[in-house]
Design a protein around this motif. Structure first.
Motif, mmCIF file in Angstrom:
data_model
loop_
_atom_site.group_PDB
_atom_site.id
_atom_site.type_symbol
_atom_site.label_atom_id
_atom_site.label_comp_id
_atom_site.label_asym_id
_atom_site.label_seq_id
_atom_site.Cartn_x
_atom_site.Cartn_y
_atom_site.Cartn_z
ATOM 1 N N GLU A 63 0.855 -1.186 0.000
ATOM 2 C CA GLU A 63 0.000 0.000 0.000
ATOM 3 C C GLU A 63 0.890 1.234 0.000
ATOM 4 O O GLU A 63 1.859 1.292 0.751
ATOM 5 C CB GLU A 63 -0.888 -0.008 1.246
ATOM 6 N N ILE A 64 0.540 2.211 -0.824
ATOM 7 C CA ILE A 64 1.264 3.480 -0.829
ATOM 8 C C ILE A 64 0.293 4.560 -0.361
ATOM 9 O O ILE A 64 -0.675 4.865 -1.068
ATOM 10 C CB ILE A 64 1.841 3.799 -2.228
ATOM 11 N N GLY A 65 0.537 5.113 0.823
ATOM 12 C CA GLY A 65 -0.380 6.090 1.436
ATOM 13 C C GLY A 65 -1.207 5.433 2.527
ATOM 14 O O GLY A 65 -2.251 4.839 2.267
ATOM 15 N N THR A 66 -0.728 5.533 3.773
ATOM 16 C CA THR A 66 -1.329 4.801 4.897
ATOM 17 C C THR A 66 -2.399 5.608 5.604
ATOM 18 O O THR A 66 -3.419 5.041 6.041
ATOM 19 C CB THR A 66 -0.226 4.462 5.942
ATOM 20 N N LEU A 67 -2.165 6.904 5.779
ATOM 21 C CA LEU A 67 -2.975 7.776 6.640
ATOM 22 C C LEU A 67 -3.095 7.124 8.025
ATOM 23 O O LEU A 67 -2.085 6.856 8.661
ATOM 24 C CB LEU A 67 -4.323 8.078 5.975
ATOM 25 N N GLU A 89 4.220 5.480 4.190
ATOM 26 C CA GLU A 89 3.620 6.744 4.641
ATOM 27 C C GLU A 89 4.712 7.789 4.872
ATOM 28 O O GLU A 89 5.670 7.539 5.588
ATOM 29 C CB GLU A 89 2.814 6.506 5.920
ATOM 30 N N ALA A 90 4.520 8.969 4.272
ATOM 31 C CA ALA A 90 5.526 10.027 4.377
ATOM 32 C C ALA A 90 5.464 10.758 5.714
ATOM 33 O O ALA A 90 6.486 11.225 6.213
ATOM 34 C CB ALA A 90 5.334 11.024 3.238
ATOM 35 N N ALA A 118 7.431 7.869 -0.465
ATOM 36 C CA ALA A 118 7.366 6.579 -1.161
ATOM 37 C C ALA A 118 8.411 6.478 -2.270
ATOM 38 O O ALA A 118 8.914 5.393 -2.548
ATOM 39 C CB ALA A 118 5.958 6.349 -1.707
ATOM 40 N N LEU A 119 8.747 7.612 -2.899
ATOM 41 C CA LEU A 119 9.776 7.557 -3.945
ATOM 42 C C LEU A 119 11.079 7.011 -3.377
ATOM 43 O O LEU A 119 11.838 6.342 -4.085
ATOM 44 C CB LEU A 119 10.018 8.958 -4.532
ATOM 45 N N VAL A 141 0.386 13.176 -7.787
ATOM 46 C CA VAL A 141 1.339 13.636 -8.803
ATOM 47 C C VAL A 141 2.347 12.535 -9.146
ATOM 48 O O VAL A 141 2.835 12.461 -10.279
ATOM 49 C CB VAL A 141 2.032 14.945 -8.335
ATOM 50 N N ASN A 142 2.630 11.674 -8.176
ATOM 51 C CA ASN A 142 3.602 10.598 -8.421
ATOM 52 C C ASN A 142 2.958 9.283 -8.855
ATOM 53 O O ASN A 142 3.660 8.257 -8.940
ATOM 54 C CB ASN A 142 4.457 10.378 -7.171
ATOM 55 N N ASN A 143 1.683 9.296 -9.166
ATOM 56 C CA ASN A 143 1.022 8.037 -9.562
ATOM 57 C C ASN A 143 1.688 7.353 -10.759
ATOM 58 O O ASN A 143 1.791 6.123 -10.767
ATOM 59 C CB ASN A 143 -0.470 8.268 -9.832
ATOM 60 N N PRO A 144 2.165 8.116 -11.762
ATOM 61 C CA PRO A 144 2.840 7.420 -12.871
ATOM 62 C C PRO A 144 4.069 6.641 -12.394
ATOM 63 O O PRO A 144 4.290 5.499 -12.806
ATOM 64 C CB PRO A 144 3.235 8.564 -13.820
ATOM 65 N N HIS A 145 4.839 7.277 -11.502
ATOM 66 C CA HIS A 145 6.024 6.599 -10.968
ATOM 67 C C HIS A 145 5.620 5.354 -10.183
ATOM 68 O O HIS A 145 6.193 4.275 -10.361
ATOM 69 C CB HIS A 145 6.821 7.549 -10.078
ATOM 70 N N TYR A 146 4.640 5.510 -9.301
ATOM 71 C CA TYR A 146 4.213 4.367 -8.463
ATOM 72 C C TYR A 146 3.685 3.223 -9.332
ATOM 73 O O TYR A 146 3.960 2.049 -9.071
ATOM 74 C CB TYR A 146 3.129 4.794 -7.455
#
Ligand code: SAH
Ligand code: DHB
Ligand code: MG
Length: 220
Positions: A63-67, A89-90, A118-119, A141-146
């Motif tokens: 998972e990318i983005g935990t909140l 999670e950042a 995540a990067l 904004v980083n969805n293409p990279h992910y």
């Protein structure tokens, strides 16, 4: 067709097929108490993620983005014995709330929260086995990279789910210059042109407004 109606129907659906659930309800309460934004997936969407895990028999999830770990709990609960979920999670404060929620849900042994952008943290996972399911739900904004990373660390049968790809319909506006929308439109191009996946996007309405999911199945 109003937000109120979407809320009412989401309540109807969630009362029907989700119901009260202590770990998940407590996770949202703790998230609110800590002042985190109310941008977790809706209960019925969380249940959908849980069903995806079971449908494909996923054993390894990224998972990318935990909140606060709300979607994390839904996903990790569906894992079989020995299954693992890593969530990136950042924000250390979000990660702290999530770690407590995941532990309270009895999932600490299955879930690892990795703190950092995540990067950066993705590269620490590069040598691992491919994942069976990705849930991409961080900075749009980083969805293409992910997405590219996910495809490169997949096997045929891996499912990639991306949240928030519609954003009130902005995705269809070719003149929109919001970096998040540009990232999502670039993701759309990848979904369409990456030969290793078969993909679609689905619009949703509900308690989280008008948005949508992308689904990509790795086929080769
Ligand atoms: N998946 C969660 C919601 C995630 S909200 C759920 O449905 O319950 C998006 C999260 O991504 C926020 O916690 C935000 O801090 C995090 N985030 C934003 N940019 C990030 C980045 N570059 N790397 C990792 N996490 C990021
Ligand atoms: C936002 C992020 C999300 O993951 C989401 O589901 C809704 C909103 C946001 O950054 O605004
Ligand atoms: Mg989201």
């Amino acid at each position: 067709m109003t937000q109120q109606l979407w809320d009412d129907v989401d309540t109807y659906i969630s009362d029907l097929v989700v119901g009260p659930d202590k770990a998940l309800d407590d996770a949202l309460t703790a998230s609110d108490a800590a002042g985190l934004p109310q941008i977790a997936v809706a209960p019925n969407q969380g249940k959908m993620l849980n069903l995806f895990v079971r449908m494909i028999g996923a054993r390894r999830i990224l998972e990318i983005g935990t909140l606060a770990g709300y979607s994390t709990i839904w996903l990790a609960r569906a894992l079989p014995e020995g299954g693992r979920l890593v969530t990136l999670e950042a924000d250390p404060r979000h990660a702290e709330v999530a770690t407590a929620n995941i532990a309270a849900a009895g999932l600490a042994d299955k879930v690892e929260v990795r703190v950092g952008k995540a990067l950066d943290t993705l590269s620490t996972l590069a040598g691992d086995d491919p994942f069976d399911l990705y849930f991409i739900d961080a900075d749009k904004v980083n969805n293409p990279h992910y997405f590219r990373w996910a495809v490169d660390h997949s096997r045929p049968g891996t499912l990639i789910v991306v949240d928030n790809v519609v954003r009130d319909g902005k995705v269809a506006d070719a003149d929109n210059t919001d970096p998040a929308v540009l990232g999502t439109r670039e993701l759309g191009e990848l979904l369409a042109n990456e030969p290793r996946v078969s993909a679609t996007m689905v619009q949703t309405v509900g308690s989280k407004g008008y948005d949508g999911f992308a689904l990509a199945l790795v086929v080769g």
